[in-house]
Design an enzyme around this catalytic site. Structure first.
Site, mmCIF file in Angstrom:
data_model
loop_
_atom_site.group_PDB
_atom_site.id
_atom_site.type_symbol
_atom_site.label_atom_id
_atom_site.label_comp_id
_atom_site.label_asym_id
_atom_site.label_seq_id
_atom_site.Cartn_x
_atom_site.Cartn_y
_atom_site.Cartn_z
ATOM 1 N N GLY A 147 -3.801 62.003 19.680
ATOM 2 C CA GLY A 147 -4.475 62.246 18.417
ATOM 3 C C GLY A 147 -5.293 63.520 18.373
ATOM 4 C CG ASP A 198 7.402 64.389 9.123
ATOM 5 O OD1 ASP A 198 8.607 64.658 9.326
ATOM 6 O OD2 ASP A 198 6.511 64.668 9.931
#
Length: 508
Positions: free
Chosen positions: A147, A273
């Protein structure tokens, strides 16, 4: 080229009487959180994970002024913590959104904001804007990732988004970068950073694909209605609003592709995306501005098949639009109307690109015949010689054929007879016109400064050694790339030999 990175319609800007209208960002913002209101099928409330020892890397005061942010606050320790993800901002509830998508032409399944968090949305002078942290820690959609983002990629995104905005190309924006000594492992161990991105919306083609692919047609309709209400309100009045939405996104995407091709911008990873429903340049990974003109250039070291080569970008965009059209079929119903909306891309894009390239020649009215006789032979010559793309166009702007300054253009070519033959055709084409006016218009179209890879790399290496001034200097120049900035002339020069060894991949 498009003249603004984001434009809010009057319908999308709350009126003063609207209780959700929010407050100026200089104070505590009142978060609108409209996307959050869609419900748990669309996002997950999730906190950022704090980073130790945060410090400022760069702040974009120009954007801050546009947004109504107080500059003193932006330089404060509170803002540093907010934009690192170490404390909440004004009671907002950060979320990570879910989407799916095609990556390198293959269905990748569920994806989502794996390292991004939507801080919230608030009213600004430019309309409602979303603030997003990129690199703020793992989310439910991280797919085993950490992340995080690293300093290297965060500087590249910060500078690239503002460079495209300065060039007049539709894009997300970048407000600031914060850094931390926390280690992040990529090909080697690097340090963590967080970039704060701003846009009217970060909704992607992949958001629609997610609900369509999983048979969640009620949610698909809810998402489409949300996008129409807040970003394409004119579509609501059409007989077939979802077809109108597809047509509107197609038109914006065609305009974006024309701008990319004209300025020599390579995105590098045009997965569905990474395609914005608003036609914004989104997700700066292995991007590059062309040095030598090579239509087949592949800027992404991971793109082994060349799917996202520079000259393939327009067709890939059309492929992605067809994927979006397929996702919207449960709402549109009739394939013929969907195809009609998508086919407008084939009609619109060539004209948009011809107009953009004509403007680079000082001939915005360039027609198909002029494209064949003037533009195509020039591009073929440049491709044969790998002529430096930005320097050629800037030198041509400063010295049209027939002027003494044109010698600087001739110096870029080995095959001077071929260039001289082209110059004779160009001179005949503009005969009787005000060449001074043509040159002046070209100088407003062909930038002196673009974010070449070696410029970004030099700023990154300085930042890795604790010197963030080169990043701020580049930001200043790239924000007004058509101006001279004589104190920074070196930034407009040819790339050094070592620049050809820079490799950019999807790793960040």
């Amino acid at each position: 080229m498009q003249t603004a990175s984001f434009t809010a319609s009057s319908e999308s800007t709350p009126s003063p009487a609207d209780p959700t209208a929010g407050a100026p960002l200089a104070g505590r913002p009142a978060w609108l959180n409209r996307f959050h209101s869609l419900g748990p099928a669309f996002s997950t409330a999730w906190p950022a994970r704090a980073l130790p020892g945060p410090h400022w890397v760069a702040r974009n005061e120009g954007l801050a002024r546009e947004l109504g942010l107080d500059l003193d606050w932006l330089a404060s320790d509170e803002a540093l913590d907010v934009f690192t993800g170490n404390r909440p901002w004004g009671g907002n509830a950060s979320i990570a959104t879910v989407y799916s998508g095609h990556q390198f032409g293959m269905w990748a399944g569920q994806l989502g904001d794996g390292r991004a968090l939507l801080l919230g949305e608030t009213r600004t002078a430019a309309g409602p804007m979303e603030f997003q942290l990129k690199g703020s820690g793992p989310t439910p959609y991280s797919r085993m990732g950490d992340g995080r983002a690293v300093l290297r990629s965060s500087i590249r995104e910060f500078l690239a988004s503002e460079a495209l905005h300065g060039l007049g190309v539709a894009t997300t924006r970048a407000l600031c970068i914060t850094g931390s000594p926390a280690p992040v492992r990529r090909e080697e161990t690097e340090t963590a950073a967080v970039v704060t991105r701003v846009a009217p919306s970060f909704i992607r083609f992949g958001h629609f694909e997610h609900f369509s692919h999983n048979g969640l047609h009620d949610e698909l309709r809810q998402l489409a209605d949300f996008v129409i209400a807040h970003h394409y309100p004119g579509c609501a009045d059409e007989t077939q609003p979802y077809t109108a939405l597809l047509a509107a996104v197609t038109a914006r995407t065609a305009a974006l592709m024309a701008d990319w091709q004209a300025i020599g911008f390579c995105h590098g990873v045009m997965n569905t995306d990474n395609m914005s429903i608003l036609g914004l340049t989104l997700d700066y990974g292995p991007f590059q501005f062309l040095d030598g003109f090579d239509p087949t250039h592949i800027c992404n070291h991971s793109d082994h098949q060349g799917r996202y080569a520079y000259n393939r970008q327009p067709n890939v965009a059309m492929w992605n639009l067809y994927a979006l059209g397929q996702a919207l079929m449960p709402l549109i119903g009739d394939s013929d109307t969907a195809l009609a909306a998508l086919e407008t891309y084939k009609a619109d894009f060539p004209g948009l690109l011809r107009r953009a390239m004509g403007a680079k020649l000082g001939l915005p009215e360039l027609d198909a015949d002029g494209e064949i006789r003037l533009l195509n032979p020039l591009l073929q010559l440049m491709a044969r010689e790998r002529t430096d793309y930005p320097i050629f166009w800037r030198r041509l702007s400063e010295g049209l054929p027939g002027t003494p300054q044109f010698e600087a253009v001739r110096d870029l070519f080995l095959d001077r007879p071929a260039l001289d033959a082209w110059a004779a055709d160009y001179t005949a084409h503009v005969a009787g016109r005000d060449t001074a006016a043509i040159s002046a218009a070209m100088l407003r179209t062909n930038p002196k400064y673009v974010l070449r890879n070696h410029l970004a790399q030099t700023a990154i290496e300085a930042a890795e050694n604790g010197d963030f001034q080169p990043t701020q200097d580049l930001l200043s120049v790239l924000s007004s790339p058509y101006d001279e900035h004589p104190q920074h002339d070196a930034l407009a020069g040819f790339p050094p030999d070592w620049a050809s060894n820079i490799t950019i991949s999807c790793s960040s």
